[in-house]
Motif scaffolding. Structure first.
Motif, PDB file in Angstrom:
ATOM      1  N   ILE A  84       0.866  -1.177   0.000  1.00  0.00           N
ATOM      2  CA  ILE A  84       0.000   0.000   0.000  1.00  0.00           C
ATOM      3  C   ILE A  84       0.905   1.230   0.000  1.00  0.00           C
ATOM      4  N   TYR A  85       0.723   2.056  -1.020  1.00  0.00           N
ATOM      5  CA  TYR A  85       1.496   3.281  -1.137  1.00  0.00           C
ATOM      6  C   TYR A  85       0.724   4.439  -0.518  1.00  0.00           C
ATOM      7  N   TRP A  86       1.381   5.603  -0.425  1.00  0.00           N
ATOM      8  CA  TRP A  86       0.755   6.763   0.207  1.00  0.00           C
ATOM      9  C   TRP A  86      -0.464   7.250  -0.579  1.00  0.00           C
ATOM     10  N   TYR A  87      -0.419   7.167  -1.906  1.00  0.00           N
ATOM     11  CA  TYR A  87      -1.534   7.647  -2.710  1.00  0.00           C
ATOM     12  C   TYR A  87      -2.746   6.723  -2.608  1.00  0.00           C
ATOM     13  N   ASP A  88      -2.531   5.457  -2.211  1.00  0.00           N
ATOM     14  CA  ASP A  88      -3.669   4.574  -1.962  1.00  0.00           C
ATOM     15  C   ASP A  88      -4.471   5.070  -0.762  1.00  0.00           C
ATOM     16  N   ILE A  89      -3.776   5.524   0.254  1.00  0.00           N
ATOM     17  CA  ILE A  89      -4.457   6.034   1.450  1.00  0.00           C
ATOM     18  C   ILE A  89      -5.213   7.320   1.118  1.00  0.00           C
ATOM     19  N   VAL A  90      -4.645   8.148   0.255  1.00  0.00           N
ATOM     20  CA  VAL A  90      -5.351   9.368  -0.166  1.00  0.00           C
ATOM     21  C   VAL A  90      -6.628   8.985  -0.920  1.00  0.00           C
ATOM     22  N   CYS A  91      -6.551   7.995  -1.798  1.00  0.00           N
ATOM     23  CA  CYS A  91      -7.742   7.547  -2.538  1.00  0.00           C
ATOM     24  C   CYS A  91      -8.781   6.965  -1.592  1.00  0.00           C
ATOM     25  N   PHE A  92      -8.342   6.157  -0.635  1.00  0.00           N
ATOM     26  CA  PHE A  92      -9.281   5.611   0.351  1.00  0.00           C
ATOM     27  C   PHE A  92      -9.939   6.734   1.147  1.00  0.00           C
ATOM     28  N   GLY A  93      -9.168   7.758   1.485  1.00  0.00           N
ATOM     29  CA  GLY A  93      -9.719   8.897   2.223  1.00  0.00           C
ATOM     30  C   GLY A  93     -10.747   9.668   1.411  1.00  0.00           C
ATOM     31  N   ILE A  94     -10.472   9.851   0.117  1.00  0.00           N
ATOM     32  CA  ILE A  94     -11.429  10.559  -0.752  1.00  0.00           C
ATOM     33  C   ILE A  94     -12.726   9.765  -0.855  1.00  0.00           C
ATOM     34  N   VAL A  95     -12.618   8.450  -1.039  1.00  0.00           N
ATOM     35  CA  VAL A  95     -13.815   7.617  -1.132  1.00  0.00           C
ATOM     36  C   VAL A  95     -14.576   7.617   0.193  1.00  0.00           C
ATOM     37  N   ALA A  96     -13.874   7.519   1.318  1.00  0.00           N
ATOM     38  CA  ALA A  96     -14.532   7.518   2.622  1.00  0.00           C
ATOM     39  C   ALA A  96     -15.205   8.864   2.897  1.00  0.00           C
ATOM     40  N   ALA A  97     -14.554   9.970   2.530  1.00  0.00           N
ATOM     41  CA  ALA A  97     -15.163  11.287   2.728  1.00  0.00           C
ATOM     42  C   ALA A  97     -16.401  11.451   1.853  1.00  0.00           C
ATOM     43  N   SER A  98     -16.329  11.002   0.613  1.00  0.00           N
ATOM     44  CA  SER A  98     -17.492  11.073  -0.276  1.00  0.00           C
ATOM     45  C   SER A  98     -18.645  10.240   0.257  1.00  0.00           C
ATOM     46  N   LEU A  99     -18.339   9.061   0.739  1.00  0.00           N
ATOM     47  CA  LEU A  99     -19.359   8.194   1.306  1.00  0.00           C
ATOM     48  C   LEU A  99     -19.984   8.826   2.546  1.00  0.00           C
ATOM     49  N   GLY A 100     -19.156   9.401   3.403  1.00  0.00           N
ATOM     50  CA  GLY A 100     -19.666  10.057   4.606  1.00  0.00           C
ATOM     51  C   GLY A 100     -20.560  11.242   4.296  1.00  0.00           C
ATOM     52  N   VAL A 101     -20.145  12.089   3.358  1.00  0.00           N
ATOM     53  CA  VAL A 101     -20.957  13.247   2.969  1.00  0.00           C
ATOM     54  C   VAL A 101     -22.252  12.792   2.325  1.00  0.00           C
ATOM     55  N   SER A 102     -22.205  11.745   1.508  1.00  0.00           N
ATOM     56  CA  SER A 102     -23.427  11.229   0.866  1.00  0.00           C
ATOM     57  C   SER A 102     -24.418  10.726   1.903  1.00  0.00           C
ATOM     58  N   PHE A 103     -23.934   9.957   2.863  1.00  0.00           N
ATOM     59  CA  PHE A 103     -24.824   9.478   3.917  1.00  0.00           C
ATOM     60  C   PHE A 103     -25.388  10.627   4.745  1.00  0.00           C
ATOM     61  N   TRP A 104     -24.569  11.627   5.018  1.00  0.00           N
ATOM     62  CA  TRP A 104     -25.043  12.778   5.788  1.00  0.00           C
ATOM     63  C   TRP A 104     -26.145  13.520   5.044  1.00  0.00           C
TER      64      TRP A 104
END
Length: 156
Positions: free
Chosen positions: A5-25
């Motif tokens: 797992i590289y650093w940019y994978d964590i950034v992508c996971f964070g973007i997806v998690a933030a999008s999912l969180g905002v969508s649910f909100w």
């Protein structure tokens, strides 16, 4: 066999998690807490409103029923239905162009893949949404107050 797992994978996971969180909100704030505050007695997407002159009739739909106006309006009241029409129609046209390119390049045998069928179904969804948004724009332009408010907001 290790998973790297590289650093940019964590950034992508964070973007997806933030999008999912905002969508649910947004869904929680707008959809689950929505209440029908209209003073409409009968509201249905499939059946026309009957001619009722007696106001003692009990409302036919529950309070959180999806009405026809919710198909062509945004949950944010200040957004004009034309923006939703533009978004849906541009999405439909881009998707139709991509599907056409696939059909021209690979022939109709491209439909042996379920992803092409899914893509076509989503394209049909955007086509139906475009029709509903066009109807909503027609309804909103028929109301003179909406046109005046839009012009006032445009020039202020």
């Amino acid at each position: 066999m290790a998973l790297v797992i590289y650093w940019y994978d964590i950034v992508c996971f964070g973007i997806v998690a933030a999008s999912l969180g905002v969508s649910f909100w947004v869904l929680w704030r707008r959809e689950l807490a929505s209440k029908c505050d209209d003073n409409i007695i009968y509201q249905s997407l499939l059946v026309a409103r009957p001619d009722i002159t007696d106001r003692t009739v009990v409302p036919a739909m529950p309070g959180n029923h999806v009405g026809s106006s919710q198909l062509w309006t945004s949950c944010w009241k200040q957004v004009h239905p034309g923006w939703l029409l533009a978004t849906r129609s541009i999405s439909f046209l881009v998707m139709a162009g991509l599907l056409w390119k696939d059909i021209v390049e690979w022939d109709a045998t491209i439909f042996i893949y379920y992803t092409e069928w899914t893509f076509m179904l989503i394209m049909i969804y955007f086509a139906l949404g475009t029709v509903m948004s066009a109807y909503g724009c027609w309804v909103s332009f028929k109301q003179p107050s909406c046109v005046l408010n839009m012009a006032k907001n445009l020039f202020s």
